[in-house]
Enzyme design. Structure first.
Site: not given
Ligand SMILES: [Zn+2]
Length: 341
Positions: A83, A129, A246, A168, A185
């Site tokens: 791809k 994910f 974060c 985040c 999917c």
């Molecule tokens: Zn975070």
């Protein structure tokens, strides 16, 4: 001819102009994954005139990609072109002013940081994910803005993430869902136009970042069910709970030792084998050797072998995707049998 002439219709938009267009032409965007979302995102960014576009994808074009993966044609599926390669080829035809860099690569803890180095924005075209959470950690660690997008069925989500300013992805969605916990999917299907809408949301936020118009970012999680016509927008702001990524700088995915060399690709009935260290295979010689055991189809990037009811897609660096099984043990056996251990 004025090279910026082609951009005249966007330059007359309020707050755009020649000067920002020129600045856009000096910016780098990295697109992680060149499937449905990634190909729409890359197409818009190339057409809009980003300076440098880095494309990363581990897979090759298949027939079932064509209903929604905007950059590919039947010939790409027939030849099994990677791809990233097919996308780069098409994008160079669309806008030769853009410097395009394609990487046929698995985005993992070893590869993600070099890929995003020097990026002004990273765009989500991933299909799972684990990769998104890994990209989130890498972008937070390096202070690089990134734009999340995901689509499933007729539904999609998008949010722009500015490290140090906005929540985040880990803040927004909680811990990484365990493998198999969320539909994919492959199991739930996907509506092509829903992909186009989420890609449009992603690119619009990405352009605001590249044009240095941060004040106009939505700072929201946008949720769309295109079939039902539901559009929702939730403001995002840092909450009370501390985030390991974060707030505390713990990058568990990024710093994890690479797992086993065989990884089941979620929802795909496929296993990816990643030999370490990387290898350098002569695909032509391998193709000759394998024609006696099964049907072989090869191009300069990938060799596909149909054998024992599965398909092995063998890339030049030795990485192999075994399609038609989710059994890592069987996949390793087949890899050892046909590629070498
Ligand atoms: Zn975070």
């Amino acid at each position: 001819m004025d090279p910026l002439e082609r951009y005249s219709r966007q330059m007359i938009l309020p707050g755009w102009g020649r000067e920002r267009q020129q600045r856009l032409g000096q910016k780098t965007a990295v697109v992680i994954g060149c499937g449905a979302l990634g190909s729409h995102v890359a197409s818009h960014l190339a057409r809009a005139g980003v300076g440098r576009l880095v494309l990363a994808d581990r897979d090759f074009v298949e027939w079932h990609n064509l209903p929604r993966q905007a950059l590919y044609a039947e010939a790409d599926a027939a030849a099994g072109v990677p791809k990233a390669v097919a996308a780069a080829r098409r994008l160079r035809q669309i806008n030769s002013l853009v410097q395009i860099e394609e990487h046929v690569v698995d985005v993992n803890p070893d590869t993600v940081e070099p890929l995003i180095a020097g990026a002004d924005v990273v765009m989500d075209g991933a299909d799972n994910f684990e990769v998104r959470y890994l990209v989130n950690e890498a972008c937070v660690k390096h202070g690089i803005p990134w734009v999340y997008g995901g689509v499933l069925g007729t539904y999609g989500l998008s949010a722009a993430i500015l490290p140090g300013e906005t929540p985040c992805l880990r803040c927004l969605l909680g811990p990484l869902p365990p493998p198999g916990a969320v539909p994919t999917c492959e199991t739930a299907g996907v509506l092509g136009p829903a992909v186009a809408v989420i890609a449009a949301l992603e690119v619009t936020e990405g352009l605001k970042i590249l044009l240095e118009r941060h004040a106009e970012l939505l700072r929201s999680l946008v949720m769309v069910d295109l079939w039902n016509g539901d559009f929702e927008r939730a403001q995002t702001q840092k909450g009370q709970t501390r985030c390991p990524v974060c707030d505390e700088g713990r990058y568990e995915l990024l710093e994890a030792e690479q797992g086993s060399m065989a990884a089941v690709l979620c929802g795909r009935a496929a296993v990816q084998i990643t030999p370490r260290p990387r290898q350098s295979l002569d695909l032509t010689a391998l193709a000759e050797r394998l024609t006696v055991v099964g049907r072989v189809d090869a191009n300069e990037y990938v060799l596909r072998l149909d054998v024992e009811g599965v398909q092995l897609a063998i890339f030049a660096d030795g990485r192999t995707i075994v399609k038609g099984t989710d059994d890592p043990v069987l996949a390793r056996v087949l890899y050892a049998r046909y590629v070498g251990s």
